[in-house]
Design a protein around this motif. Structure first.
Motif, PDB file in Angstrom:
ATOM      1  N   GLY A  55    -128.485 -45.260 -34.467  1.00 20.43           N
ATOM      2  CA  GLY A  55    -129.328 -44.364 -35.247  1.00 20.43           C
ATOM      3  C   GLY A  55    -128.504 -43.336 -35.998  1.00 20.43           C
ATOM      4  N   ASN A  56    -129.199 -42.378 -36.590  1.00 18.80           N
ATOM      5  CA  ASN A  56    -128.542 -41.395 -37.447  1.00 18.80           C
ATOM      6  C   ASN A  56    -129.038 -39.989 -37.141  1.00 18.80           C
ATOM      7  N   LEU A  57    -128.108 -39.047 -37.139  1.00 20.44           N
ATOM      8  CA  LEU A  57    -128.418 -37.646 -36.888  1.00 20.44           C
ATOM      9  C   LEU A  57    -127.689 -36.796 -37.915  1.00 20.44           C
ATOM     10  N   TRP A  58    -128.451 -35.937 -38.610  1.00 15.09           N
ATOM     11  CA  TRP A  58    -127.870 -34.938 -39.501  1.00 15.09           C
ATOM     12  C   TRP A  58    -128.122 -33.566 -38.895  1.00 15.09           C
ATOM     13  N   ILE A  59    -127.121 -32.699 -38.953  1.00 17.52           N
ATOM     14  CA  ILE A  59    -127.232 -31.374 -38.330  1.00 17.52           C
ATOM     15  C   ILE A  59    -126.815 -30.305 -39.333  1.00 17.52           C
ATOM     16  N   VAL A  60    -127.676 -29.315 -39.522  1.00 14.47           N
ATOM     17  CA  VAL A  60    -127.329 -28.101 -40.258  1.00 14.47           C
ATOM     18  C   VAL A  60    -127.374 -26.963 -39.238  1.00 14.47           C
ATOM     19  N   PRO A  61    -126.231 -26.510 -38.735  1.00 10.40           N
ATOM     20  CA  PRO A  61    -126.251 -25.507 -37.665  1.00 10.40           C
ATOM     21  C   PRO A  61    -126.400 -24.071 -38.157  1.00 10.40           C
ATOM     22  N   ASN A  62    -126.125 -23.821 -39.450  1.00 10.60           N
ATOM     23  CA  ASN A  62    -125.984 -22.437 -39.926  1.00 10.60           C
ATOM     24  C   ASN A  62    -126.635 -22.241 -41.289  1.00 10.60           C
ATOM     25  N   LEU A  63    -127.907 -22.587 -41.398  1.00  8.01           N
ATOM     26  CA  LEU A  63    -128.582 -22.543 -42.691  1.00  8.01           C
ATOM     27  C   LEU A  63    -128.469 -21.174 -43.351  1.00  8.01           C
TER      28      LEU A  63
END
Length: 430
Positions: A64-72
């Motif tokens: 599968g796929n995971l995108w992460i934005v930790p610090n918008l």
């Protein structure tokens, strides 16, 4: 492995000029929907962005796929502010073209509406503990903490994750199977945004659902006593959604609040201009005379929440909302030394390069046969010696006030060509 994802989000930011980090962990970009996890839209909600950071650091996606934005909202994170330019989570329906948050909002909107994104999680810390019936000022229907928030019960189209209420209820039930304290239980909060909540019409999740994207907010309580408690629940919720989407993963730690607390204190390291290295473990509150360029210094943190803040006379280093050090620079033009460094460490030969470190039990010696290169071992002096290469150095030879760490065992070794700075390595005594 950690270096790989660091290079990935640096590359993505460079290519797309994003004002925040986007970390992609992918195994199939063509046929599998992606889970997008967003932390830090509010800078005073550390459970959200530290959970996203640990997700980026310690999880490997096997399927599968995971995108992460930790610090918008990274500038607000530094200042521990909900929003230094106002509430970013109220700018998704419309935003003034002169708003300082415009670039961040437009960029995350484009990511949200990407065809590959199949489900969005927006991470928050909310006040109190949500209860359907009023109990007191902490436990009541107006609280947001410990909720899976949805804007409506269902999407209006046939989407595989379109039954928002059913999914949120299932996740809440799973979370309630492993609580630190019984009163931490989760519930679904449906804001019924279209009809009942004018403010939420401007939120990130409502923007997503109006573009046919299933979106949920995970709200851990600001009233939980410890940061690691919030992060524990955030990560458990994220794992529930990964399981729902068929995303298979591995994590490199035992999943409990105590272990998470240890991981949260690992700030990693920082490289500057690809020639200077600082370990951020036990770093002193202030470091003086760090060699920098007069402009365009490149700070690269191993931690996803690492950032800098330039002041008049110093540069502050941050991990999330924690200022960990103030650096007082010493400006030098760039030298052109060879970055191959020969060492004798505890009697054994070794070669390293700039922006790295090494560990010593007894003593070390920098081997240098280049008369144009001068070695400065910070904290070590020998009368009449200007170039401190080819000398055997022990811990007892150092003035401890020049260490970079609170344990007084880590010191800088700097390389110069006259006044030009070439690079630096760190020595750690065991």
């Amino acid at each position: 492995m950690r270096l790989a994802f660091i290079l990935l989000f640096v590359l993505l930011e460079t290519l797309f000029a994003l004002p925040f980090h986007l970390i992609k962990k992918e195994t199939d970009t063509h046929n599998t929907p992606t889970l997008l996890v967003i932390g830090g839209i509010h800078g005073n909600e550390p459970g959200s962005y530290f959970a996203a950071a640990l997700l980026a650091q310690y999880y490997t996606i096997k399927k599968g796929n995971l995108w992460i934005v930790p610090n918008l909202n990274h500038l607000s994170i530094q200042q521990n502010s909900r929003g230094i330019n106002g509430d970013m989570n109220r700018k998704f329906a419309q935003i003034d073209l002169n708003d300082p948050d415009l670039e961040s909002v437009r960029s995350i909107q484009e990511i949200i509406t990407s065809p590959q994104v199949g489900l969005i999680l927006n991470l928050h810390d909310g006040h109190g503990f949500y209860r359907k019936e009023y109990q007191n000022t902490i436990f009541n229907p107006n609280a947001w903490g410990q909720t899976c928030v949805i804007d409506q019960g269902n999407l209006n189209t046939d989407h595989p994750y379109g039954n928002l209420n059913e999914i949120a209820a299932k996740v809440s039930m799973e979370l309630n199977g492993d609580l630190i304290e019984n009163h931490h239980f989760f519930d679904v909060r449906n804001t019924n945004t279209r009809f009942d909540d004018e403010a939420m019409k401007h939120s990130l999740t409502y923007y997503a659902v109006t573009h046919n994207k299933p979106a949920f907010a995970i709200e851990t309580s600001k009233n939980l006593p410890q940061l690691h408690d919030k992060v524990f629940y955030q990560l458990r919720a994220i794992e529930c959604y990964m399981k729902l989407m068929g995303i298979e993963y591995e994590r490199t730690f035992a999943f409990n609040p105590e272990t998470i607390n240890i991981l949260l204190k690992d700030y990693g390291y920082l490289t500057i201009n690809n020639n200077t290295y600082l370990s951020l473990e036990n770093l002193k509150n202030s470091l003086s005379l760090i060699p920098l360029q007069s402009d365009q210094n490149d700070f690269q943190f191993s931690h996803p929440l690492g950032s800098v803040r330039q002041n008049k006379s110093n540069i502050d280093l941050y991990i999330g909302n924690e200022k960990i050090c103030s650096v007082i620079p010493s400006y030098h033009p760039k030298g052109n030394c060879s970055d191959s460094i020969s060492l004798l460490i505890d009697g054994k030969d070794r070669n390293i390069t700039f922006a790295t470190d090494f560990f010593v039990t007894a003593d070390f010696k920098i081997i240098n046969n280049d008369s144009n290169t001068r070695i400065n071992i910070i904290g070590f002096t020998k009368e009449g010696v200007k170039d401190e290469s080819n000398l055997r150095v022990e811990l007892k030879d150092f003035d401890p006030k020049y260490s970079i760490d609170t344990s007084k065992k880590s010191f800088r070794v700097e390389f110069y060509q006259q006044s030009r700075f070439c690079g630096m390595v760190l020595v750690h005594f065991k």
